[in-house]
Write an enzyme that holds these catalytic residues in place. Structure first.
Site, PDB file in Angstrom:
ATOM      1  CG  HIS A  25      -2.413  -1.037   0.993  1.00 15.70           C
ATOM      2  ND1 HIS A  25      -2.116  -2.276   1.283  1.00 15.70           N
ATOM      3  CD2 HIS A  25      -3.235  -0.484   0.033  1.00 15.70           C
ATOM      4  CE1 HIS A  25      -2.825  -2.364   1.036  1.00 15.70           C
ATOM      5  NE2 HIS A  25      -3.928  -1.713  -0.142  1.00 15.70           N
ATOM      6  CD  GLU A 265     -10.101  -6.851  -2.112  1.00 12.95           C
ATOM      7  OE1 GLU A 265      -9.565  -6.394  -2.286  1.00 12.95           O
ATOM      8  OE2 GLU A 265     -10.915  -6.658  -0.610  1.00 12.95           O
ATOM      9  CG  ASP A 289      -5.642  -8.410  -1.231  1.00 10.85           C
ATOM     10  OD1 ASP A 289      -4.533  -7.719  -1.069  1.00 10.85           O
ATOM     11  OD2 ASP A 289      -6.465  -6.707  -0.923  1.00 10.85           O
ATOM     12  CB  CYS A 336     -10.820  -0.959  -8.399  1.00 11.10           C
ATOM     13  SG  CYS A 336     -11.135  -2.127  -6.983  1.00 11.10           S
TER      14      CYS A 336
END
Ligand code: PEP
Ligand code: MG
Length: 411
Positions: A25, A265, A289, A336
């Site tokens: 992240h 995910e 993920d 996304c």
């Protein structure tokens, strides 16, 4: 990630970290904030105070460059700025393939501050608002009022453009000290995202109430992270209905038809996609993920980063399946995860039938250009070839060759 989100963008040109991976992240946020960053780079204190070039393209750090190197990079930078300026011509255009197939093109954000760049890059809306960064910036849980203000501001700036708010996705590589999460051996398999929210209904309800209230001011959708089963979606629907009833009783306005989407995910969600498609109003595929869980490769671990690829045939088959299941139930399906912005992934996603691409704001116009370079027929032919391949490396090599040739032919 919490340090990254708090960086003062006006004072940081680039950053370099010793550890981590490009799928963490920290790296994703750097891309969202448009800050060049190198992850997992060797450096030492002797470099302090020296001039350095951060080459995000090749992934190299050049300390005290000589005059020639500096000139080479200055030229490269000018060329890059020129390319970007050319892309501005695509502003105001619809996103469609060469054969006229229309696509929704959205952007991912981490804060309301990012909305301006979404609009500047002409995205049609926001496909992913990582709401946890509101929590990461704080010393304590943000109140309902604070959250309401943030979501409302984003909704108002977006006007009637779609604003997809993903509910709190904490845990994994995002720890927040005030939440008192215990140290876990496998945080990505642990108390994360929807699991935390369903365990802390008070925190979750506060967020849902803030989102619902803000939905009176724009075109908001709610999206749930890390779903692994139908029960989780049903539990959320019940909680959401309770919050709606409470708002009704106080005559507080909100969008009564607000859509509730599910991020696909996890392999469990992929296998259940046919059933989840009956429960969710839309799907968004989270390849960051999905790749980590499908290949069993920690997205933040540099030792196994060589295995991490959304082009792995198992991931591609999953993505195909998810899109097919969504289509069968007539719900919209987007992506996304970072793969949506990868030029080599575009023909596959078009051929599978993806409706929405949600990418980093700085990649919106480039993605529009890339989508426009494919006919659906060409995309289908490439996809047929790729889906017939087994080794992951063969897929990547074929696609990068194909795209390099396509670009050099100017097609
Ligand atoms: C994903 O997993 O692909 C995703 C978009 O969510 P995040 O990267 O925040 O986990
Ligand atoms: Mg995710």
């Amino acid at each position: 990630p919490s340090e990254t989100v708090q960086m003062d963008k006006s004072r940081v040109l680039a950053f370099v970290t010793r550890k981590g991976s490009s799928n963490s992240h920290t790296a994703i946020l750097a891309r969202t904030m448009n800050i060049p960053a190198l992850i997992n780079i060797e450096y030492d204190d002797s470099m302090d105070g020296k001039m350095a070039i951060v080459d995000g393209k090749s992934g190299s750090l050049i300390v005290e460059p000589d005059a020639d190197t500096l000139k080479k990079y200055q030229d490269q930078k000018d060329e890059e700025l020129h390319q970007r300026a050319m892309l501005k011509e695509l502003k105001g255009k619809t996103t469609e393939t060469k054969s006229g197939h229309k696509i929704h093109l959205y952007a991912n954000i981490g804060s309301t501050g990012d909305v301006a760049s979404v609009l500047a890059n002409d995205a049609e809306g926001i496909g992913l608002f990582r709401s946890e960064f509101i929590y990461l910036e704080k010393e304590n849980y943000p109140t309902e009022e604070e959250q309401f203000e943030v979501y409302k501001r984003a909704a108002v700036i977006c006007k009637n453009k779609v604003l997809t708010i993903r509910t709190l996705d904490i845990g994994g590589d995002k720890d927040i000290p005030y939440m008192g999460l215990t140290k876990e051996s496998n945080p990505f398999l642990g108390y994360r995202a929807i699991r935390f929210c369903l365990g802390r209904i008070d925190v979750f309800t506060t967020q849902l109430r803030a989102i619902l209230r803000a939905s009176a001011y724009g075109n908001i959708r709610i999206m749930l992270p890390l779903i692994t089963g139908v029960s989780e979606v049903r539990s959320v629907r019940t909680i959401l209905q309770n919050v709606m009833r409470e708002l009704d009783s106080k005559e507080i306005p909100y969008d009564k038809d607000i859509l509730l989407g599910v991020m696909i995910e996890t392999p469990a969600a992929c296998m259940l996609a046919d059933i989840l498609a009956k429960e969710a109003d839309f799907f968004s595929i989270g390849t960051n993920d999905l790749t980590q869980y499908t290949i069993a490769v920690d997205r933040g671990n540099e030792n196994v980063a060589y295995l991490y690829s959304a082009f792995h045939p198992a991931v591609l088959r999953s993505v195909k399946r998810i899109i097919e299941c969504a289509k069968r139930e007539n719900i919209e399906v987007g992506m996304c995860g970072e793969a949506a912005g990868n030029p080599a992934m575009i023909p596959l996603l078009l051929a599978f039938g993806l409706d929405e691409f949600s990418v980093t704001a700085s990649k919106v116009l480039e993605t529009r250009k890339n989508i426009a370079s494919w006919t659906m027929k060409e995309a289908a032919a490439v996809t047929d070839t790729v889906m017939g391949m087994s080794p992951e490396k063969e897929v990547s090599a074929y696609l990068s060759d194909y795209i390099a040739t396509k670009m050099s032919n100017g097609k």
